[in-house]
Every structure is written in structure tokens, then in C-alpha cells.
Design an enzyme around this catalytic site. Sequence first.
Site, PDB file in Angstrom:
ATOM      1  N   HIS A   1       0.818  -1.217   0.000  1.00 54.14           N
ATOM      2  CA  HIS A   1       0.000   0.000   0.000  1.00 54.14           C
ATOM      3  C   HIS A   1       0.856   1.273   0.000  1.00 54.14           C
ATOM      4  CE1 HIS A   1       0.860   1.094   4.223  1.00 54.14           C
ATOM      5  NE2 HIS A   1       0.921  -0.215   4.412  1.00 54.14           N
TER       6      HIS A   1
ATOM      7  N   HIS B   1      12.138  -0.660 -12.882  1.00 52.80           N
ATOM      8  CA  HIS B   1      11.949  -2.091 -13.116  1.00 52.80           C
ATOM      9  C   HIS B   1      11.984  -2.795 -11.765  1.00 52.80           C
ATOM     10  CE1 HIS B   1      13.165  -5.866 -15.672  1.00 52.80           C
ATOM     11  NE2 HIS B   1      12.284  -6.153 -14.722  1.00 52.80           N
TER      12      HIS B   1
END
Length: 212
Positions: free
Chosen positions: A133, A142
Site C-alpha cells: 500500500h 523495473h
Amino acid sequence: MAKKVVIIGASGHGKVVADIVIQSGDQVVGFLDDNPNLGKDFIGFPVLGKIDQFHNYEEYWFVVAIGNALIREKIVTQLYGIRWYTAIHPAATVSDIGVFIGEGTVIMANAVINAGSFIGKHCIINTGAVVEHDNRIEDFVHVSVGVKLAGTVHIGKRTWIGIGASVSNNLSICFDCMIGAGAVIVNNIEEPGTYVGVPAKRKNVNEDTIFS
């Protein structure tokens, strides 16, 4: 209506992106790639030409399937006036609560994007990665296979998080970092560079041995 997609990068990563396009119910038109050794087709789809021929296919959607952030960014800046395809595998779990995913980003199978997270443009969230979250992931990042980002983590632009690395909650990693496979980040990283180990420390090493 199904989207028709041109994939830039005929490689292993390109194969995975093609699968995501198909699994999403869309259509792979073909590949653009500058590799002169490619044949006329790749995994059953046509090689349409070199990347600078993109303007011949402007009616389609595009996605860059290249892992290297610097190359990905360079290509994106060269391709103007096109529509970017955001590839999200149907087997990925993406929260419906406050998640933003930027254009051109690829989210692979079994990745998890939890509530309140922001994913920038042209990122890669690889297979089985967990983005908890309230993360903020900047453009061209990446996040490799099996990475675990705890809650409220900030990842700077063009940073590469290596396979199986973990980042503790409420931490920031600055732009242009390389985080080694299996590394554990327990402190903020404020200087670009390569970081390896448990806990991760900055190293001067051959990046090819860490991230390949």
C-alpha cells in the site's frame, strides 16, 4: 473492442509482453526491433522492421518490451504522437482503491499492487512482485521477479530492483539505482549507485553479474 498492439523489442521480455497482450484479449500486430539478425518473424508474429519505422504503424498501440531503463526511456522519447499500451496480466492483483498505473507500464502475472499505490509511466512490475500500500514508483522503474516492497516505499526514476530483493516500509530509494538480487534495503538510499547484500550496501561491482 480489442486493441492492436505493436511490441518494441523482440526478446525474452517481448515474449512475456506478447503473452500479456493475448491473455488480455488484445491482438499482437508484430514486433519492431533493431537487431539485424532477426528473421521475418518472432514467436509466430511478424518482425515489422526497425524501431524508427514506428510511424508506419501509428494507428496501433505501442509498448516497449525492453528491461534496461535507459534504453526504454531513450526509445520512448523518440516515439512521438503514438498511443501507449498499458499491459496488465489478468492474473495480476491490482487494488481498486486509489491505485494509479501510468501509460506503457507492464504488470506481469501474479504481481500484486495494493491500495493507494502509484506506478509511473513505462515501468515493469515483474512476475510475482509485491507492491504494498501507498508505494510511489517513478517512471521507468523495473521491479524484478519476486521483489517485495513494503508499505509506503518510494522508488526513484530508472531504478532497477533485482530479483528477490526486499525493501522495508517507509523507505526511499533515489533515482538511477541498481539493487542486487536478494538484497535487503533497511535504510533510505540517497545516492545513485549499485547496492548489494543483507543489509544492502553500496558497492563498485560489475552490474552484469548481479542483474543478469
